[in-house]
Motif scaffolding. Sequence first.
Motif, PDB file in Angstrom:
ATOM      1  N   LYS A 150      -2.199  10.798  -8.862  1.00 39.52           N
ATOM      2  CA  LYS A 150      -3.045   9.786  -8.230  1.00 39.52           C
ATOM      3  C   LYS A 150      -2.486   9.403  -6.863  1.00 39.52           C
ATOM      4  CE  LYS A 150      -5.330   5.432  -8.901  1.00 39.52           C
ATOM      5  NZ  LYS A 150      -5.678   4.334  -9.769  1.00 39.52           N
ATOM      6  N   LYS A 151      -1.150   9.261  -6.771  1.00 39.31           N
ATOM      7  CA  LYS A 151      -0.536   8.913  -5.490  1.00 39.31           C
ATOM      8  C   LYS A 151      -0.756  10.019  -4.457  1.00 39.31           C
ATOM      9  CE  LYS A 151       3.693   7.560  -3.150  1.00 39.31           C
ATOM     10  NZ  LYS A 151       3.042   7.822  -1.911  1.00 39.31           N
ATOM     11  N   VAL A 152      -0.609  11.271  -4.871  1.00 43.38           N
ATOM     12  CA  VAL A 152      -0.831  12.393  -3.954  1.00 43.38           C
ATOM     13  C   VAL A 152      -2.287  12.414  -3.496  1.00 43.38           C
ATOM     14  CG1 VAL A 152      -0.894  14.921  -3.771  1.00 43.38           C
ATOM     15  CG2 VAL A 152       1.082  13.783  -4.789  1.00 43.38           C
TER      16      VAL A 152
ATOM     17  N   GLU B 101      -4.339   9.848  -3.268  1.00 38.39           N
ATOM     18  CA  GLU B 101      -4.537   8.736  -2.327  1.00 38.39           C
ATOM     19  C   GLU B 101      -3.882   9.023  -0.980  1.00 38.39           C
ATOM     20  OE1 GLU B 101      -3.165   5.267  -4.394  1.00 38.39           O
ATOM     21  OE2 GLU B 101      -4.937   5.198  -5.681  1.00 38.39           O
ATOM     22  N   ASP B 102      -2.695   9.649  -1.011  1.00 43.15           N
ATOM     23  CA  ASP B 102      -2.030  10.023   0.243  1.00 43.15           C
ATOM     24  C   ASP B 102      -2.880  11.029   1.017  1.00 43.15           C
ATOM     25  OD1 ASP B 102       0.069   8.359  -0.397  1.00 43.15           O
ATOM     26  OD2 ASP B 102       1.436   9.990  -0.974  1.00 43.15           O
ATOM     27  N   PHE B 103      -3.489  11.968   0.292  1.00 46.32           N
ATOM     28  CA  PHE B 103      -4.351  12.947   0.952  1.00 46.32           C
ATOM     29  C   PHE B 103      -5.542  12.257   1.596  1.00 46.32           C
ATOM     30  CE2 PHE B 103      -8.052  15.710   0.995  1.00 46.32           C
ATOM     31  CZ  PHE B 103      -7.580  16.748   1.788  1.00 46.32           C
ATOM     32  N   GLU B 104      -6.160  11.319   0.879  1.00 49.43           N
ATOM     33  CA  GLU B 104      -7.300  10.600   1.449  1.00 49.43           C
ATOM     34  C   GLU B 104      -6.875   9.800   2.682  1.00 49.43           C
ATOM     35  OE1 GLU B 104     -11.161   7.991   0.205  1.00 49.43           O
ATOM     36  OE2 GLU B 104      -9.482   7.994  -1.184  1.00 49.43           O
ATOM     37  N   ALA B 105      -5.717   9.164   2.632  1.00 48.58           N
ATOM     38  CA  ALA B 105      -5.215   8.412   3.793  1.00 48.58           C
ATOM     39  C   ALA B 105      -5.001   9.344   4.982  1.00 48.58           C
ATOM     40  CB  ALA B 105      -3.916   7.698   3.436  1.00 48.58           C
ATOM     41  N   PHE B 106      -4.419  10.516   4.727  1.00 50.33           N
ATOM     42  CA  PHE B 106      -4.207  11.501   5.789  1.00 50.33           C
ATOM     43  C   PHE B 106      -5.537  11.956   6.379  1.00 50.33           C
ATOM     44  CE2 PHE B 106      -4.029  16.045   6.873  1.00 50.33           C
ATOM     45  CZ  PHE B 106      -3.122  16.012   7.910  1.00 50.33           C
ATOM     46  N   PHE B 107      -6.493  12.275   5.500  1.00 49.29           N
ATOM     47  CA  PHE B 107      -7.806  12.724   5.955  1.00 49.29           C
ATOM     48  C   PHE B 107      -8.490  11.642   6.797  1.00 49.29           C
ATOM     49  CE2 PHE B 107     -12.396  12.903   5.514  1.00 49.29           C
ATOM     50  CZ  PHE B 107     -12.663  14.203   5.889  1.00 49.29           C
ATOM     51  N   LEU B 108      -8.467  10.417   6.325  1.00 48.93           N
ATOM     52  CA  LEU B 108      -9.112   9.326   7.057  1.00 48.93           C
ATOM     53  C   LEU B 108      -8.450   9.101   8.416  1.00 48.93           C
ATOM     54  CD1 LEU B 108      -9.714   6.857   4.112  1.00 48.93           C
ATOM     55  CD2 LEU B 108     -11.461   8.111   5.397  1.00 48.93           C
ATOM     56  N   ALA B 109      -7.118   9.196   8.464  1.00 45.40           N
ATOM     57  CA  ALA B 109      -6.422   9.038   9.745  1.00 45.40           C
ATOM     58  C   ALA B 109      -6.845  10.131  10.726  1.00 45.40           C
ATOM     59  CB  ALA B 109      -4.908   9.067   9.534  1.00 45.40           C
ATOM     60  N   GLN B 110      -6.975  11.364  10.233  1.00 46.24           N
ATOM     61  CA  GLN B 110      -7.407  12.456  11.097  1.00 46.24           C
ATOM     62  C   GLN B 110      -8.844  12.253  11.569  1.00 46.24           C
ATOM     63  OE1 GLN B 110      -5.247  14.951  12.174  1.00 46.24           O
ATOM     64  NE2 GLN B 110      -3.870  13.516  11.197  1.00 46.24           N
ATOM     65  N   ALA B 111      -9.680  11.694  10.708  1.00 49.72           N
ATOM     66  CA  ALA B 111     -11.072  11.445  11.075  1.00 49.72           C
ATOM     67  C   ALA B 111     -11.197  10.282  12.059  1.00 49.72           C
ATOM     68  CB  ALA B 111     -11.900  11.165   9.821  1.00 49.72           C
TER      69      ALA B 111
ATOM     70  N   ALA C 127     -10.175  10.646  -2.801  1.00 51.34           N
ATOM     71  CA  ALA C 127      -9.046  10.676  -3.732  1.00 51.34           C
ATOM     72  C   ALA C 127      -9.510  10.932  -5.158  1.00 51.34           C
ATOM     73  CB  ALA C 127      -8.249   9.376  -3.653  1.00 51.34           C
ATOM     74  N   ASP C 128     -10.636  10.360  -5.544  1.00 51.35           N
ATOM     75  CA  ASP C 128     -11.153  10.565  -6.902  1.00 51.35           C
ATOM     76  C   ASP C 128     -11.459  12.040  -7.161  1.00 51.35           C
ATOM     77  OD1 ASP C 128     -11.012   7.821  -7.284  1.00 51.35           O
ATOM     78  OD2 ASP C 128     -13.115   7.506  -6.706  1.00 51.35           O
ATOM     79  N   HIS C 129     -12.084  12.690  -6.200  1.00 52.49           N
ATOM     80  CA  HIS C 129     -12.435  14.102  -6.357  1.00 52.49           C
ATOM     81  C   HIS C 129     -11.196  14.994  -6.319  1.00 52.49           C
ATOM     82  CE1 HIS C 129     -16.729  13.457  -6.379  1.00 52.49           C
ATOM     83  NE2 HIS C 129     -16.593  12.664  -5.325  1.00 52.49           N
ATOM     84  N   VAL C 130     -10.256  14.659  -5.455  1.00 48.05           N
ATOM     85  CA  VAL C 130      -9.013  15.439  -5.389  1.00 48.05           C
ATOM     86  C   VAL C 130      -8.246  15.296  -6.696  1.00 48.05           C
ATOM     87  CG1 VAL C 130      -6.769  15.604  -4.233  1.00 48.05           C
ATOM     88  CG2 VAL C 130      -8.851  15.365  -2.877  1.00 48.05           C
ATOM     89  N   LEU C 131      -8.161  14.072  -7.216  1.00 44.63           N
ATOM     90  CA  LEU C 131      -7.467  13.830  -8.479  1.00 44.63           C
ATOM     91  C   LEU C 131      -8.131  14.604  -9.616  1.00 44.63           C
ATOM     92  CD1 LEU C 131      -5.313  12.363 -10.113  1.00 44.63           C
ATOM     93  CD2 LEU C 131      -6.894  10.419 -10.290  1.00 44.63           C
TER      94      LEU C 131
END
Length: 106
Positions: A34-36, A38-48, A92-96
């Motif tokens: 779950k943490k990974v 959420e971290d991925f979503e944070a990274f994606f949003l920052a890039q966007a 994050a939900d879909h990645v998880l």
Amino acid sequence: MNEIGTLQANLAYQHNAAKAPEMPAKDASYGQMKKVAEDFEAFFLAQALAPMFNDIEPEAPFGGGPGEDIWRSMQVQEYGKAIAKQGGVGIADHVLEQMIRLQEGN
């Protein structure tokens, strides 16, 4: 800014740039996955979000210079983390879900 200052700012930016989270181990716990995610979503949003700030010119006398570029990149990373922490946009939900499927072998 002179050429050396620009080069230093670019090197500092690259050093401090957000890195995509790594995939957890095959036997990772739900909390780790779950943490990974959420971290991925944070990274994606920052890039966007980053392109939204490209054309903003800093105000004198306090803005500009190499520090401005570094500060702005860190600010955008924190925006991405804050959005993801508050529930994000659903990435994050879909990645998880996919990480769980991979771990189960389906």
